[in-house]
Design an enzyme around this catalytic site. Structure first.
Site, PDB file in Angstrom:
ATOM      1  CG  ASP A 521      -1.857   1.064   1.529  1.00 52.47           C
ATOM      2  OD1 ASP A 521      -1.475   2.228   0.601  1.00 52.47           O
ATOM      3  OD2 ASP A 521      -2.804   0.925   2.071  1.00 52.47           O
ATOM      4  CG  HIS A 522       3.205   3.875  -3.147  1.00 50.45           C
ATOM      5  ND1 HIS A 522       4.223   4.565  -2.084  1.00 50.45           N
ATOM      6  CD2 HIS A 522       3.781   4.365  -4.480  1.00 50.45           C
ATOM      7  CE1 HIS A 522       5.134   4.978  -2.817  1.00 50.45           C
ATOM      8  NE2 HIS A 522       5.027   4.755  -4.148  1.00 50.45           N
TER       9      HIS A 522
END
Ligand code: CAO
Length: 549
Positions: A521-522
């Protein structure tokens, strides 16, 4: 302290007016101007405001009932200093301007037929708004060139207390408009011009009333003091909601309903009305909002704003088909996948781990594993290496807090294992993987997978993972991009290991290479964190002696 009864004010001649909403309850502390009740005639909706602050001790009205002028609404307990004769409390002051309705009735009663008709261009003036200033224009109901009939709505206005429509006082053609949706207007402001056919006598009378230089106000009600004796008193215009269903307005809602819709962010025009004459109630607004939430949850409606729905296709027109119901797990998986795919900005990084030595060790332990009743596949090694890496690189051992303001750092290491079962995809969770040895991990994983396949997992067996491993290694494939299982922030896909030629600086060596893909999850993890995490993990798998460090 004294108890006072607040009664229905003059309703402009209307009788048996329906109660559509009771806005107060016994025990409520009322403030001045707070709405007590919403009433509705076949022409208008109006809120009756509180004229005294105090605590409600009795409510004499109920939804669906009928009211007339003077009927008791509520009893309130007011401070002695504030109490005043009941007459003053419930009756609007004599100076109170006449509501649009009353003016229209009065004008209609005038003997226009006897007067000579002339065509005149006149200003459309905003009437008395009951003291409200900078009132929001929520709708412009006409356009230049439109033919309007007397009483047609020109604009709809809304304060935080009331909605009202400003009607045309004369039939005619709109020549210009100086108002737009979202703008603000004030009493006396010209919002456009209308070419109207008006009777000579009433024009003269109106001009007289407005003063010698004033133009005829196309939509402005005259103050009560200037009206004929037949004009009836009505509640102050700013408290009267006169939203009528017209050609431009398919819905019909009082101010409290409009305010609720605004708070919930729902479009009134999209709501199905359940009340008489297409009236929208608060319940309609709540039900509509609830349906949207349920549709989003069930996946029927995407929460990703503006994403068009996939069209419904009748596949049988192309060939034979059978339709089978989805299992409960398959439906939940579909929802979770959509939710995670749409909410989590994914990045997937790929690498190969050299597991030649790991595999040599694992194979050397096979006989011992069998003797112990264990099964030692590459998976327990992967779990052990991931757990050690989560400890070494804790940037991956986090979750985003739902408040959007915080990050949750975890001081435990639980690993989820994606398992293919006859019922669908399940993710049992191995707890405290960092504290367990390979045998224990292998045995617990085998037990969890067995439970998953036998449908014996309990909800607690599938909760609390920090990171998930999805292994398709036994099936094949060179790589895939797994979807993060939120609120976890990373997942690792494992593909099939194979012997690859690897250059050692002098020559190619046959090495057992394991393809790994790491999705993250950036929002929670940046590329550099991933680089460090992946390097540590690959190095650990390539030399499992590091697990001893
Ligand atoms: N490369 C080569 N061979 C592999 C391998 C890999 N990466 N991983 C496992 N194998 C081998 C094993 O060693 C075993 O062979 P041996 O018996 O000779 O040792 C064989 O493949 C079968 O392994 P397994 O599947 O029984 O056990 P596992 O521990 O590897 O996997 C489990 C267990 C539950 C992860 C797996 O059975 C499974 O269900 N995978 C599907 C997960 C899934 O559906 N993911 C998709 C989700 S979407 O992201």
């Amino acid at each position: 302290m004294s108890i006072e009864t607040l009664s229905v004010p003059d309703l402009g001649g209307a009788s048996d007016v329906e109660v559509i909403e009771v806005c107060v309850a016994v025990g409520d502390e009322l403030e001045l101007e707070q709405s007590i009740v919403v009433l509705e005639t076949d022409k208008a909706t109006m809120e009756v405001p509180c004229t005294k602050a105090g605590k409600v001790t009795a409510v004499h009205i109920s939804e669906g009932g009928k009211l007339n002028e003077g009927d008791a609404l509520v009893d309130i307990e007011v401070a002695a200093s504030e109490s005043a004769p009941a007459e003053e409390v419930v009756e609007p002051a004599v100076e109170t301007p006449v509501a649009e309705e009353a003016v229209i009735e009065e004008k209609a009663a005038e003997p226009a037929a006897e007067a000579a008709a002339t065509e005149t261009e006149i200003d459309i003036i905003v009437p008395d708004l009951g003291g409200a200033e900078d009132v929001d224009v929520i709708e412009v109901c006409v356009a230049v060139g439109d033919e309007v009939a007397e009483g047609d709505s020109i604009i709809a206005l809304e304060t935080d207390k009331a909605s009202m429509e400003i009607p045309a006082e004369h039939a005619g053609t709109i020549v210009s408009l100086d108002v737009s949706e979202g703008g603000k207007v004030n009493k006396g402001q010209s919002i456009g011009r209308i070419k109207a056919v008006v009777a000579a006598a009433p024009v003269a009378a109106a001009s007289q009333a407005a003063g010698p230089t004033a133009e005829l106000a196309a939509a402005a009600p005259a103050p009560a003091a200037e009206s004929s004796g037949e004009a009836k008193l009505a509640p102050p215009p700013a408290t009267v909601a006169t939203i009528e269903p017209g050609p431009e307005t398919a819905f019909y809602a009082g101010p409290a309903v409009r305010q609720l819709a605004r708070q919930l962010g729902v479009e009134l025009s999209e709501i199905k009305a359940s009340g008489p004459r297409g009236r929208l109630s608060k319940e309609d607004v709540r039900n509509h909002a609830k349906t949207i939430i349920e549709d989003v949850k069930s996946g029927k409606l995407s929460s990703g704003a503006g994403i068009p729905e996939i069209p419904d296709v009748d596949h049988s027109q192309f060939g034979p088909v059978t339709i089978e119901p989805l299992s409960k797990i398959a439906k939940i998986t579909a929802q979770n996948m959509s939710r995670n795919w749409l909410n989590v900005p994914h990045v997937t990084q790929f690498d190969d781990a050299d597991i030649t030595e790991l595999e040599a060790f694992r194979k050397s332990m096979k006989a011992e594993a069998e003797k112990r009743g264990s099964k030692l596949t590459p998976l327990p090694f992967l779990i052990k290496a991931v757990a050690a890496t989560l400890r070494a690189e804790p940037s991956f051992n986090v979750s985003l807090h739902s408040d959007g303001e915080n990050i949750v750092r975890k001081d435990y290491v639980h690993i989820g294992i994606a398992a293919d079962t006859p019922r669908g995809l399940l993710v049992p969770v191995l707890r405290d993987a960092d504290k367990k040895g390979l045998w224990q991990i292998a045995d617990e994983v085998n037990e969890l997978i067995g439970k998953a396949r036998d449908g014996k997992l309990m909800p607690k067996d599938m909760q609390g993972a920090c990171f998930t491993i999805s292994s398709l290694g036994a099936m094949g494939g060179k790589g895939f991009t797994p979807i993060v299982n939120a609120p976890e922030v990373a997942i690792m896909g494992v593909s099939k290991a194979s012997i690859q030629p690897v250059w050692d600086g002098k020559e190619f060596q046959p090495r057992q290479m394991l393809p790994l893909s790491l999705s993250y999850d950036h929002r929670a993890i940046n590329g550099a964190d991933c680089g460090r995490f992946f390097t540590h993990l690959v190095a650990t798998l390539s030399d499992i002696r590091r697990l001893l460090l």
